[in-house]
Design a protein around this motif. Structure first.
Motif, PDB file in Angstrom:
ATOM      1  N   ASP A 168      -4.724   0.814  -6.105  1.00 30.56           N
ATOM      2  CA  ASP A 168      -5.740  -0.204  -5.835  1.00 30.56           C
ATOM      3  C   ASP A 168      -5.128  -1.418  -5.148  1.00 30.56           C
ATOM      4  N   GLY A 169      -3.880  -1.753  -5.521  1.00 30.46           N
ATOM      5  CA  GLY A 169      -3.211  -2.879  -4.860  1.00 30.46           C
ATOM      6  C   GLY A 169      -2.983  -2.630  -3.377  1.00 30.46           C
ATOM      7  N   TRP A 170      -2.520  -1.420  -3.029  1.00 29.57           N
ATOM      8  CA  TRP A 170      -2.324  -1.101  -1.608  1.00 29.57           C
ATOM      9  C   TRP A 170      -3.668  -0.967  -0.899  1.00 29.57           C
ATOM     10  N   ALA A 171      -4.697  -0.510  -1.623  1.00 32.33           N
ATOM     11  CA  ALA A 171      -6.024  -0.404  -1.006  1.00 32.33           C
ATOM     12  C   ALA A 171      -6.566  -1.770  -0.628  1.00 32.33           C
ATOM     13  N   ARG A 172      -6.281  -2.783  -1.416  1.00 35.21           N
ATOM     14  CA  ARG A 172      -6.726  -4.139  -1.082  1.00 35.21           C
ATOM     15  C   ARG A 172      -6.137  -4.592   0.256  1.00 35.21           C
ATOM     16  N   ARG A 173      -4.945  -4.121   0.531  1.00 34.50           N
ATOM     17  CA  ARG A 173      -4.292  -4.497   1.787  1.00 34.50           C
ATOM     18  C   ARG A 173      -4.592  -3.508   2.906  1.00 34.50           C
ATOM     19  N   GLY A 174      -5.333  -2.439   2.596  1.00 33.24           N
ATOM     20  CA  GLY A 174      -5.675  -1.450   3.612  1.00 33.24           C
ATOM     21  C   GLY A 174      -4.508  -0.581   4.035  1.00 33.24           C
ATOM     22  N   ASP A 175      -3.484  -0.487   3.214  1.00 34.37           N
ATOM     23  CA  ASP A 175      -2.294   0.303   3.543  1.00 34.37           C
ATOM     24  C   ASP A 175      -2.480   1.712   2.992  1.00 34.37           C
ATOM     25  N   VAL A 176      -3.097   2.566   3.809  1.00 36.33           N
ATOM     26  CA  VAL A 176      -3.400   3.911   3.357  1.00 36.33           C
ATOM     27  C   VAL A 176      -2.148   4.764   3.236  1.00 36.33           C
ATOM     28  N   TRP A 177      -1.088   4.435   3.987  1.00 35.69           N
ATOM     29  CA  TRP A 177       0.135   5.244   3.930  1.00 35.69           C
ATOM     30  C   TRP A 177       0.844   5.074   2.589  1.00 35.69           C
ATOM     31  N   GLU A 178       0.962   3.835   2.104  1.00 32.86           N
ATOM     32  CA  GLU A 178       1.582   3.622   0.797  1.00 32.86           C
ATOM     33  C   GLU A 178       0.742   4.249  -0.314  1.00 32.86           C
ATOM     34  N   ALA A 179      -0.572   4.135  -0.176  1.00 32.38           N
ATOM     35  CA  ALA A 179      -1.452   4.744  -1.180  1.00 32.38           C
ATOM     36  C   ALA A 179      -1.298   6.263  -1.176  1.00 32.38           C
ATOM     37  N   ALA A 180      -1.160   6.857   0.019  1.00 30.66           N
ATOM     38  CA  ALA A 180      -0.981   8.314   0.103  1.00 30.66           C
ATOM     39  C   ALA A 180       0.348   8.732  -0.516  1.00 30.66           C
ATOM     40  N   ASP A 181       1.405   7.931  -0.310  1.00 30.10           N
ATOM     41  CA  ASP A 181       2.700   8.241  -0.926  1.00 30.10           C
ATOM     42  C   ASP A 181       2.601   8.233  -2.453  1.00 30.10           C
ATOM     43  N   LEU A 182       1.852   7.287  -2.992  1.00 29.15           N
ATOM     44  CA  LEU A 182       1.689   7.238  -4.451  1.00 29.15           C
ATOM     45  C   LEU A 182       0.916   8.451  -4.957  1.00 29.15           C
ATOM     46  N   MET A 183      -0.065   8.905  -4.183  1.00 28.76           N
ATOM     47  CA  MET A 183      -0.795  10.111  -4.583  1.00 28.76           C
ATOM     48  C   MET A 183       0.136  11.314  -4.644  1.00 28.76           C
ATOM     49  N   GLN A 184       1.013  11.444  -3.664  1.00 30.18           N
ATOM     50  CA  GLN A 184       1.974  12.547  -3.663  1.00 30.18           C
ATOM     51  C   GLN A 184       2.971  12.415  -4.815  1.00 30.18           C
ATOM     52  N   GLN A 185       3.389  11.175  -5.098  1.00 29.89           N
ATOM     53  CA  GLN A 185       4.329  10.948  -6.201  1.00 29.89           C
ATOM     54  C   GLN A 185       3.695  11.326  -7.546  1.00 29.89           C
ATOM     55  N   MET A 186       2.418  11.035  -7.705  1.00 26.74           N
ATOM     56  CA  MET A 186       1.721  11.437  -8.930  1.00 26.74           C
ATOM     57  C   MET A 186       1.773  12.947  -9.119  1.00 26.74           C
ATOM     58  N   LYS A 187       1.523  13.676  -8.059  1.00 29.76           N
ATOM     59  CA  LYS A 187       1.523  15.132  -8.164  1.00 29.76           C
ATOM     60  C   LYS A 187       2.911  15.658  -8.490  1.00 29.76           C
ATOM     61  N   ARG A 188       3.964  15.032  -7.892  1.00 33.50           N
ATOM     62  CA  ARG A 188       5.330  15.486  -8.174  1.00 33.50           C
ATOM     63  C   ARG A 188       5.713  15.239  -9.634  1.00 33.50           C
ATOM     64  N   GLU A 189       5.261  14.131 -10.202  1.00 29.76           N
ATOM     65  CA  GLU A 189       5.620  13.786 -11.580  1.00 29.76           C
ATOM     66  C   GLU A 189       4.683  14.404 -12.608  1.00 29.76           C
ATOM     67  N   GLY A 190       3.700  15.172 -12.145  1.00 35.43           N
ATOM     68  CA  GLY A 190       2.800  15.851 -13.071  1.00 35.43           C
ATOM     69  C   GLY A 190       1.760  14.954 -13.706  1.00 35.43           C
ATOM     70  N   VAL A 191       1.482  13.781 -13.102  1.00 31.18           N
ATOM     71  CA  VAL A 191       0.452  12.874 -13.606  1.00 31.18           C
ATOM     72  C   VAL A 191      -0.866  13.235 -12.941  1.00 31.18           C
ATOM     73  N   GLN A 192      -1.873  13.516 -13.733  1.00 36.92           N
ATOM     74  CA  GLN A 192      -3.145  13.995 -13.204  1.00 36.92           C
ATOM     75  C   GLN A 192      -4.010  12.829 -12.713  1.00 36.92           C
ATOM     76  N   PRO A 193      -4.417  12.827 -11.423  1.00 35.41           N
ATOM     77  CA  PRO A 193      -5.322  11.766 -10.949  1.00 35.41           C
ATOM     78  C   PRO A 193      -6.698  11.908 -11.590  1.00 35.41           C
ATOM     79  N   ASP A 194      -7.362  10.784 -11.824  1.00 39.72           N
ATOM     80  CA  ASP A 194      -8.715  10.802 -12.355  1.00 39.72           C
ATOM     81  C   ASP A 194      -9.672  10.240 -11.309  1.00 39.72           C
ATOM     82  N   ILE A 195     -10.919  10.035 -11.703  1.00 43.40           N
ATOM     83  CA  ILE A 195     -11.936   9.575 -10.766  1.00 43.40           C
ATOM     84  C   ILE A 195     -11.590   8.198 -10.204  1.00 43.40           C
ATOM     85  N   HIS A 196     -10.953   7.342 -11.040  1.00 43.13           N
ATOM     86  CA  HIS A 196     -10.596   6.007 -10.566  1.00 43.13           C
ATOM     87  C   HIS A 196      -9.475   6.082  -9.523  1.00 43.13           C
TER      88      HIS A 196
END
Length: 920
Positions: free
Chosen positions: A699-727
Motif C-alpha cells: 500500500d505504501g508503494w501504491a501511494r507513490r504509484g510505484d508498481v514495480w516495487e509493489a510487484a517485487d513484493l508480490m513475488q517475494q510473498m510467494k517465495r516466502e510462502g505468505v499467502q496474499p489476501d483480498i487486501h
C-alpha cells in the motif's frame, strides 16, 4: 491405541472458583507465659514485668528469652533499675519538681494543644481508613490505594489482645512533594464508601487525633490503668485447643476463618499443628501464609520434616512460583532431608501447570533414578505436562511406559489425553480415547462428556457439542456449571446471542446458582449485542446477589463503550469499577487507550499513560503498540518511533505488531526508505513478515504509484510462502491504477479470481477509479455493472467515484454514457444519498458544460446536493464557469477529490484491517 492415561485433576476448561479473601494466621513469636510477679516488684506499676529473679531460683526455661524485650521502652527499664538500687545506696539529690507532676503537666499541656489546634498534628498526604477487615495486611492496603498516587507508608493499628490482627482502621501516607501528596490524598478521599474485601471503607483526611490518643495510651500503660489482664492458665487449655483445631480442620475445611481462629487459639503449636496449617494453606494456594507459618515454626526452634517441606513446596507449586519451590528443594538437600515420591510428583505437576515440559521431564527422570517404583499420580502429572504443550507423541509413549510397568491408568489419565487432543484439535483421537475409556470398564462421567463438549466448542462445531449434551442427559448425567459455561462460550464465539441465552435459561431452570464466571459471560453477551445498558444492569444484579465483580466483569463494558466512541461512559464505568473495589489492571487501561486511539484522540490517550504511572501500573507492549498505531494513522513517524524507543528501552517484547505500527507510520508519510530499514531490522530480530506487513508495504508503494516495487513484493510473498489476501490484491491493483497500467490491473483481477479470492467492494472502487484516471468512463460504467451482478451493493464512495468519472467525459462520450448518468442519478436518489458542498460545486461545473440551461440530468443530480444548496451557489458557479478557461479541466485528476469529506483517495487503505485487531 492400546493404553491411554490421564491423572491430573485438571478439567479442560476449568472455571476457577471465586477469589477468596486472604487469611492470616495470628502467630505470636513468643507464646511462653509470663513469670509470676515477684514480691519485690514495685506496687506503683502493676503492669511492669519484674526484671529480677531470686538467686536461688534455677533457670528452667527451654525457650531463650527475647533479648529485645527490655529494649521496648529503654526509659522504663532504666527507671525500674534505679528504684531497685536506691534501696542499697543513698539516692542522688532529688530534682526540684516531682517527675510525675511534671510529666502530668506536660501531658495536660499536650492534650490541650491537641484539642485546641488539631491542625498541628496533621500531616500532608495522610488519610484515615476505617472499617478495614481485621485480617488485612499492609501490602494489600497499599496495593489498592496506590492507584491514587505513590505511597510513602501504611500504618495499621494493631489490636491490644492479638498483636497479629489489626483493630480495623489505619492510615495511608502518600509520598512525593507536599502538593502531590495532598492531591493524591484528596483523590483517595473521593472514594469514601468504596467496597474493599466485603467491607465499605471510611476514607477521611487525617485530623491528627492519633498522636493524642497514642500519648494517652502510653500514659495509661505507665500508670497501669488500661485494664488488660494477662492469662496465666494457658497450659490447661493447650490440649483442648489442639483437639478443637483438628476437629475444625476436618469438619470445616472450607471455612478458612474458623480454621485460622482455631489455630490461633493453640497457645503452643507443635510440629504437627504447624504442618497441618502449612498443608491447609498449600491446598488453598496461599504460598505467602504457608511460608509465614513455616518460618514461625522454625523461629520456635521446631525443625521441619520432609512432610512439612513437601507441603510448602506444594503451596508454591499451586501458586505457580517454581523458583521458590526449587529453593525449598535445595534447602531440603542441604539439610539432608530426603525427597519422597510425593515431593517429586508435586514438582513435576508444578512445572506442568506453567507449561515447562522440559523441566518436568528432568525431575521425572530424577524421580525414576531415586525411586524404584513410581505411581499413577506422577505419571499423570508428566503426561499432563506434554498434553498442555501438544506433544501428544511423548504423552502416548508415557502412557505405554506406565502400563508396561504394571500401573493401571485411572480415568483421570483418559481425561488428560482427551484434553490434550482437544488443545491440538485432533477430533478423531479424542473420540478414540473416549471409546477406549468405555471399553476398559469405566463409566463416563460429567468430566468425560465435558471433554467432548469442550472439543467441539473449541473447533466451532457447537451443534456437535449440543448432541454430546443430549447424549449425556440421556445417560442420566446432569450438566454442571462448567459444561453449561462451555456451551455458552461456544455460542458467544459464533456471536449467536439467542442460543447463548437459551443455554442460560436451561441453567437457571436446573436450579444452578450463578457464579462470577457465568455473570461475566452474560455481560459479554450483552456487550456483543450492543446492549450496554443491560450489561450495566447485570453488574448491579450481580452485586445485589453478593457476587464481587472482577476486572473481567467491567472489561467488555469499557471496551464496548470505547469502541463505540462513547469515552465519557467508558470513563464512568471505569470509576464504577474502582468504586466496586476492583483495582485497575494494565488491560483495563489498554481498553481506554484503544478507544481513544480509534477516535483519534491521541492527547487523551497519552494522559491515560500518566494515570497508569500514578496508579503504579506498568504499561506493557500492547499499550505502546496501540499508541504507535494511533500516531501511524496520522502519519506522525516521529511520535511512532519515540514510543517504539520507549518500548525497547523498558525491555518489553518486540513483536510483529510493533513493527507493523512503525511500517504503517513510514508508509503513511511516504518514507519508504525508512520502511525498508524497519523490515531489515525485523529480519535481524528474526521476526517473519506476515500478510499484514506485506499489505502495508504494498500500500505504501501504491501511494507513490510505484508498481514495480509493489510487484517485487508480490513475488517475494510467494517465495516466502505468505499467502496474499483480498487486501493484498486490492493494494496491488491500486498501484497499477496509479501507474496507469490497467492491463496489469485486469490481469491481477483474473489471477485472484483463479485462486478463489473474489473482488470486494473496495477492489471494484479501485478499478472504477483507475478507469476514470485513464479517461475511459465507459469501462468504469461496465465495471460498475459487473460489481452489481456479483451481488455487491454500491456505497457512497462508489457512486461518487463513478459519477465524477462520467460527468467529466459526458460531453465527448457516446450517448449511452448520458443514459448511464441518468440511471445512476436515480439510484442515488432512491438510496437517499446526499453529498457535501465541495462535491456539489464540482458536479455543478460539469453539468453546466453538458446542459447549459439545465435539463433532466441537472434536475436529477441536484436532488443529491446538500440542503443548503440554493440559487446563490448556482449563480456563483455560473459566473465561474463563464470566466474559466477550457484548460481548467485539462486534468480532471486535479479536481477529482475536490472538497470530498466523506471519502478520500485512500478509501481502500489497510487501516480497516488493523483497526479491528485488538492488542488488549
Amino acid at each position: 491405541m492400546d493404553a491411554l492415561s490421564l491423572s491430573t485433576p485438571h478439567f479442560p476448561t476449568t472455571i476457577l472458583p471465586g477469589k477468596h479473601h486472604p487469611t492470616t494466621a495470628s502467630l505470636s513469636l513468643s507464646l511462653k507465659p509470663p513469670l509470676p510477679p515477684s514480691p519485690n516488684s514495685s506496687h506503683n506499676h502493676p503492669r511492669r514485668p519484674n526484671k529480677t529473679l531470686k538467686s536461688d531460683q534455677p533457670s528452667t526455661s527451654k525457650t531463650p528469652s527475647n533479648p529485645l524485650k527490655n529494649l521496648v521502652n529503654p526509659t522504663h527499664s532504666l527507671t525500674n533499675k534505679l528504684r531497685l538500687t536506691s534501696k542499697l545506696s543513698p539516692p542522688p539529690p532529688p530534682p526540684p519538681p516531682p517527675v510525675i507532676e511534671t510529666h502530668n503537666e506536660i501531658k495536660e499541656n499536650e492534650s490541650q494543644n491537641s484539642d485546641s489546634g488539631g491542625v498541628e498534628s496533621r500531616q500532608e498526604g495522610k488519610i484515615f481508613i476505617g472499617n478495614l477487615p481485621n485480617w488485612i495486611k499492609k501490602n494489600e492496603v497499599a496495593e489498592f490505594f496506590r492507584q491514587f498516587g505513590p505511597i510513602k507508608s501504611v500504618i495499621l493499628i494493631k489490636g491490644h489482645g492479638e498483636t497479629e490482627r489489626n483493630a480495623g482502621f489505619g492510615f495511608v501516607i502518600y509520598g512525593g512533594s507536599d502538593a502531590m501528596a495532598s492531591k493524591s490524598a484528596m483523590k483517595a478521599v473521593e472514594f469514601d464508601g468504596v467496597e474493599f474485601h466485603g467491607r465499605v471503607l471510611t476514607v477521611r483526611l487525617d485530623d491528627g487525633r492519633r498522636l493524642k490518643v497514642k500519648s494517652e495510651e502510653r500514659g495509661r500503660y505507665l500508670e497501669g490503668f488500661d485494664g488488660v489482664e494477662y492469662r496465666s492458665k494457658w497450659h490447661e487449655e493447650r490440649e483442648s485447643s489442639r483437639r478443637s483445631f483438628r476437629e475444625v480442620l476436618d469438619s470445616e475445611p472450607e471455612n478458612w476463618q474458623a480454621v485460622v481462629q482455631s489455630f490461633e487459639r493453640v497457645k503452643k503449636p507443635s510440629r504437627r499443628e504447624y504442618g497441618l496449617m502449612v498443608t491447609y494453606y498449600a491446598r488453598r494456594g496461599d504460598m505467602y501464609r504457608a511460608r509465614e507459618t513455616f518460618e514461625s515454626m522454625r523461629a520456635r526452634g521446631i525443625e521441619p520434616t520432609s512432610h512439612v517441606y513437601t507441603s510448602l513446596i506444594h503451596a508454591y507449586a499451586v501458586g505457580r512460583d517454581m523458583e521458590e519451590a526449587l529453593s525449598c528443594v535445595r534447602k531440603m538437600k542441604d539439610e539432608g532431608i530426603e525427597m519422597t515420591l510425593v515431593t517429586y510428583s508435586i514438582i513435576v505437576g508444578g512445572f506442568a501447570k506453567i507449561g515447562n515440559a522440559e523441566a518436568a521431564d528432568r525431575w521425572f527422570e530424577e524421580a525414576k533414578e531415586r525411586h524404584t517404583s513410581l505411581n499413577a499420580i506422577i505419571y499423570g502429572n508428566i503426561i499432563y505436562a506434554h498434553c498442555q504443550t501438544c506433544n501428544m507423541d511423548r504423552a502416548e509413549a508415557l502412557v505405554r511406559e506406565m502400563e508396561e510397568s504394571g500401573i493401571d491408568a485411572p480415568i483421570d489419565i483418559y481425561h488428560t489425553m482427551m484434553d490434550g487432543y482437544t488443545i491440538s484439535g485432533n477430533e478423531n483421537k479424542c473420540l478414540v480415547v473416549f471409546d477406549r475409556l468405555k471399553e476398559c470398564g469405566f463409566t463416563p462421567s460429567v468430566i468425560s462428556y465435558g471433554c467432548l463438549i469442550n472439543l467441539y466448542t473449541k473447533i466451532g462445531k457447537v451443534s456437535k457439542a449440543l448432541e454430546i449434551s443430549k447424549m449425556m442427559e440421556s445417560a442420566g448425567i446432569k450438566h454442571n456449571m462448567k459444561t453449561y459455561s462451555m456451551l455458552i462460550n461456544g455460542f458467544l464465539k459464533l456471536k449467536d446471542w439467542a442460543n447463548a441465552f437459551a443455554i442460560f435459561e436451561d441453567l437457571v431452570q436446573d436450579g444452578l446458582k450463578l457464579d462470577v464466571v457465568l455473570y461475566n459471560n452474560i455481560i459479554r453477551a450483552f456487550c456483543g449485542m450492543g446492549n450496554m445498558d443491560r450489561a450495566i444492569r447485570t453488574v448491579r444484579e450481580m452485586q445485589k446477589e453478593r457476587h464481587r465483580p472482577t476486572t473481567r466483569t467491567f472489561m467488555p463494558i469499557i471496551h464496548g463503550f470505547a469502541r463505540a466512541g462513547e469515552m465519557r461512559k467508558a470513563l464512568e464505568v471505569f470509576d464504577m469499577m474502582r468504586m466496586s473495589g476492583c483495582i485497575p489492571t494494565v488491560h483495563t487501561f489498554n481498553a481506554l487507550i484503544l478507544g481513544l486511539v480509534e477516535k483519534r484522540q491521541l492527547e487523551k490517550a497519552v494522559e491515560i499513560l500518566d494515570e497508569m504511572t500514578l496508579a503504579a501500573v506498568r504499561p506493557n507492549e500492547h499499550t505502546y503498540t496501540t499508541i504507535m498505531h494511533g500516531y501511524a494513522s496520522l502519519g506522525d513517524t516521529g511520535k511512532a518511533f519515540e514510543y517504539f524507543t520507549k518500548l525497547r528501552n523498558e525491555g518489553l517484547e518486540l513483536d510483529v505488531y510493533t513493527y507493523e505500527a512503525l511500517l504503517k507510520a513510514c508508509c503513511k508519510s511516504g518514507r519508504m526508505q525508512s520502511a525498508l530499514a524497519v523490515t531489515k531490522e525485523m529480519s535481524a530480530q528474526k521476526i517473519p513478515k506476515n500478510t499484514f506487513v506485506y499489505n502495508i508495504l504494498i500500500d505504501g508503494w501504491a501511494r507513490r504509484g510505484d508498481v514495480w516495487e509493489a510487484a517485487d513484493l508480490m513475488q517475494q510473498m510467494k517465495r516466502e510462502g505468505v499467502q496474499p489476501d483480498i487486501h493484498t490484491y486490492t493494494s496491488f491493483v491500486n498501484a497499477c491504477c496509479k501507474a496507469g497500467d490497467m492491463q496489469r490491473a485486469m490481469q491481477t483481477i483474473k489471477e485472484m479470481e483463479a485462486l478463489g479470492v473474489k473482488p470486494n467492494l473496495k477492489t471494484y472502487t479501485t478499478l472504477i477509479h483507475g478507469w476514470a484516471r485513464a479517461s475511459l468512463p465507459e469501462k468504469a460504467l461496465r465495471c460498475f455493472e459487473q460489481m452489481k451482478s456479483a451481488g455487491l451493493k454500491p456505497d457512497k464512495a462508489v457512486y461518487h467515484c463513478l459519477m465524477t468519472s462520467l460527468l467529466s467525459r459526458a460531453t465527448v462520450a457516446e450517448a449511452y454514457i448520458y443514459s448511464g448518468v441518468l440511471s445512476i442519478c436515480r439510484e442515488m436518489v432512491e438510496c437517499g444519498l446526499t453529498f457535501d458542498m465541495g462535491t456539489a460545486v464540482h458536479w455543478s461545473k460539469c453539468l453546466r458544460k453538458i446542459e447549459r440551461t439545465g435539463g433532466e440530468l441537472t434536475e436529477a443530480l441536484q436532488k443529491t446536493f446538500p440542503p443548503d444548496w440554493n440559487s446563490r451557489h448556482t449563480s456563483d458557479v455560473n459566473s465561474n464557469i463563464d470566466t474559466d478557461d477550457e484548460s481548467d479541466n485539462s486534468d480532471d485528476d486535479n479536481v477529482y477529490f475536490t472538497g470530498r469529506t466523506d471519502v478520500d483517495e485512500d478509501h481502500y487503505d489497510v487501516d480497516d484491517d488493523l483497526r479491528h485487531r485488538s492488542w488488549i
